[in-house]
Scaffold this motif. Sequence first.
Motif, PDB file in Angstrom:
ATOM      1  N   SER B 333      40.881  40.330  -5.185  1.00 33.10           N
ATOM      2  CA  SER B 333      40.014  41.175  -5.530  1.00 33.10           C
ATOM      3  C   SER B 333      39.126  41.740  -4.380  1.00 33.10           C
ATOM      4  O   SER B 333      38.879  42.863  -5.029  1.00 33.10           O
ATOM      5  N   ASN B 336      41.286  45.347  -4.973  1.00 26.90           N
ATOM      6  CA  ASN B 336      41.205  45.921  -6.190  1.00 26.90           C
ATOM      7  C   ASN B 336      40.343  46.246  -6.406  1.00 26.90           C
ATOM      8  O   ASN B 336      39.867  47.562  -7.017  1.00 26.90           O
ATOM      9  N   LEU B 337      39.084  45.694  -5.211  1.00 26.81           N
ATOM     10  CA  LEU B 337      37.379  46.265  -5.669  1.00 26.81           C
ATOM     11  C   LEU B 337      37.603  47.975  -4.998  1.00 26.81           C
ATOM     12  O   LEU B 337      37.142  48.812  -5.605  1.00 26.81           O
ATOM     13  N   VAL B 340      38.290  50.707  -7.910  1.00 25.05           N
ATOM     14  CA  VAL B 340      37.348  50.698  -8.691  1.00 25.05           C
ATOM     15  C   VAL B 340      36.648  52.203  -9.398  1.00 25.05           C
ATOM     16  O   VAL B 340      36.663  52.498  -7.629  1.00 25.05           O
ATOM     17  N   SER B 342      34.641  54.978  -8.964  1.00 25.14           N
ATOM     18  CA  SER B 342      33.570  54.924  -8.189  1.00 25.14           C
ATOM     19  C   SER B 342      32.371  55.100  -8.962  1.00 25.14           C
ATOM     20  O   SER B 342      31.219  55.153  -7.872  1.00 25.14           O
ATOM     21  N   VAL B 344      31.777  53.365 -10.901  1.00 23.01           N
ATOM     22  CA  VAL B 344      31.126  52.321 -11.765  1.00 23.01           C
ATOM     23  C   VAL B 344      29.980  51.886 -11.070  1.00 23.01           C
ATOM     24  O   VAL B 344      29.411  50.741 -10.345  1.00 23.01           O
ATOM     25  N   PHE B 345      30.346  51.782  -9.330  1.00 24.05           N
ATOM     26  CA  PHE B 345      29.651  51.256  -7.969  1.00 24.05           C
ATOM     27  C   PHE B 345      28.153  52.014  -8.250  1.00 24.05           C
ATOM     28  O   PHE B 345      27.169  51.439  -7.947  1.00 24.05           O
TER      29      PHE B 345
END
Lengths: 274, 544
Positions: B333, B336-337, B340, B342, B344-345
Amino acid sequence: MPQLMNPPSSSRIKVRPATEREGRKDYISIRDYGFWYGQKKALDAISLDIPERQVVAFIGPSGCGKSTLLRNLNRMNDLVDGVRHEGEITINGRSIYDPGLEVISLRRRVGMVFQKSNPFPKSIFENVVYALRVVGVRDRAVLEEACETSLRKAALWDEVKDRLNDSALGLSGGQMQRLCIARAIANRPEILLMDEPCSALDPIATGKIEELIHELKDQFTIVIVTHSMQQAARVSDRTAFFYLGKQIEYDTTEKIFMNPSQAQTEAYISGRFG
Amino acid sequence: MASSSDSSTPRGEAWVWFSGLGLIIGLGMVIGLLSLVVLNGVTVFWAPQVPVATVDDGRTIIGQLAQRRVRAGSLASEPRYELQYQVGLRELNGNSYVWVDEAKIKSESFPADILGLERVENGPAFVRPQSLRKSDGKLIPVTDLAFEDAFQVEVAAATNIREKLVEITRHRIGDVNSEMDKARVALRRAEDLKLAAEVAALRRQIAGLEERFASLQAEAKAVVDRGAVASLVSRDASGREVVVPLTQVIRAWFPNRLDTWGRIKLFISRLGEFVFDEPREANTEGGLMPAIFGTLVMTVFMSLMVTPFGVITAIYLREYAQQGSVLRIVRISVNNLAGVPSIVFGVFGLGFFVYVLGGSIDRFFFADQLKYNNNTPVFGTGGLLWCSLTLALMTLPVVIVATEEALAAVPRGMREASLATGASKWQTIRDILLPASAPGILTGVILAMARGAGEVAPLMLVGVVKLAPTLPLDGAAPFLHMDRKFMHLGFHVYDLGFQSPDSDAARPMVFATTLLLICLVVCLNIGAIWIRNRLRARFKGASF
Ligand SMILES: Nc1ncnc2c1ncn2[C@@H]1O[C@H](COP(=O)(O)OP(=O)(O)OP(=O)(O)O)[C@@H](O)[C@H]1O
Ligand SMILES: [Mg+2]
């Protein structure tokens, strides 16, 4: 079994007569001890007593479990996943597996020197006093005093006294090993475990370290693993011979080398196998 | 396939060529991109010669050549080019730039009397000066020998006046204003709670501030009245008269008269303005100091936040957690982060940090502020703190992975030696493992910093703005204002390139800003690498 060209006969090895001193005869006592790495049984039914302030050598062919037994005396093997033991080891009458005894305090009483020298990437001074720092000693005078005594005992003082603040990684291999010995004795443990301390050293450095073992014997109980018959004969009072995880013979060094009672022991020390 | 297996042709050869080709393509793209940015970015500040061009259709153009490109619709075999000139004088021409068909240019000359002006408003101008009206009313024609010296003197005086004005209006009046705002909020609170003594004191304070405000305004007016009448009378390309008050002039130069050294001095002066000054004219002119500063401060804070979090997490994962399938899932996880998007962050930062965390902070610690200041949030809106946190979260996986690798790479002997001397696990980690893995951890931080400094998308949601009135660091307590919005080079590039009303004027600045951003990241990295190498030197000679 491949025959050696000139098999060293047991009579050619010079044995020092065992010194008799006072102290507990069963200072370290191992009883019916068995040990598993996962499914693999590495030690089987070991029983031996190590007297106080004597040198005991573990000998035997590679993979017979010498290091495993040694590393269990200060519970270093607890770091390995999936290990299991049976039987009992006591030091001075107290079980090392006693739940009331903290592993840390056991290790503070049982110092260890490894086969490969492993100094920390710190100064020589910091390496030696590490064990004292760990218990919270801050007093500079105490640290310096301990550093000097340990380095003197490890026969390294004269070589490094002018560069205590240099990195320990700049020392030669033999010096590093003696530094590791100094580090191990800095907090005055009762027992010193040495796993092939000379295997990477030249004869001169080896000689120095053997000399050292003689001197340290007055204060420490020493257990040494070695592949060199000569070394075992030179430094130890008692010798244990292991084979495939079993204890074949344990007796005074004189007896083992002059007059072993087991044929396997005789064969091994005369170089016929192993 | 027996023949191929025992054939003596080295079968790996083709792959060597392929990997070489890959390397060349990769390097080529990097070098191409860099040289594009460097060339375009650096030439922005260079002052070339400025021609007077007469065109077929009767127009005359005085302007600096900006671009040359193939005309749309011309044949590839016999391309026809068109040229873009920056003519300036936006207030007269409506646009600073004109396109001219290269074939239609009848003549081109470089007369020495052409003057380039950089102005506070309406962008640059290229004109032929006629005369100088000095502040005492005297008129000096350009033919007079004293013209040039008088011009320099008057420009310097006018600059002085302008700077004084900026000092008064922007800084001192700004300070009074912000104090006034604070006092008004306090007054509203005091009135609401009926604290008579406090109300009186605050009323007095506000009255005092109003007085200071009025006196500052009077001072500003006095400065304007005292000087500021000098102006330059000149003609543009088509002969119209242009009068430029000298307080408007930031820089003036004769592009066709300058020697190389003069051009270099001009270049340095413009570059200095770009790096150390504040932006003007919707960010298309002036400097980038606030953006540089904002980027730097944000990146440093991000690193300060991500490093402890990442290192602690990695220590737990590697040294304390039970190794098993749960841990494997956690690791996957975390990795995978890193994939994601950016933005979304950014959304997460807005939803969680700004609204939830910031909102709660405001409710608990700034309740008065909210109540008496029209619900203006303090931390409940985007700001430096939330930007740093959002980027820290985004770059966390990089640091975790690097730290885990570094811890794993510490020789087992070192760990065992420490434990064998009776050190506890934590002591071993603190005294042996962390120092030994510091270079590896720093590598992770360097990567995180590079990624964080260049990130734009999430920042747009959590606190970066086009133009921030104040820096996040200043002389007013508590000096560092983590709640303030700030400017950022990456966002600046986006804003100039895609949001600017005058895209022609913004284009060179886009390159210059990009170059600056790259330089900043390189500087940060060099700093971190220097620290890492010093740490590494301590471990040199290690023979494990
Ligand atoms: N961490 C471990 N995990 C699993 N098996 C191990 C581990 N360490 C040792 N063993 C196994 O236990 C047996 C005894 O190993 P040990 O290291 O004690 O031998 P040794 O007598 O010290 O040999 P050497 O003289 O080569 O050092 C060997 O068969 C070895 O493969
Ligand atoms: Mg061994």
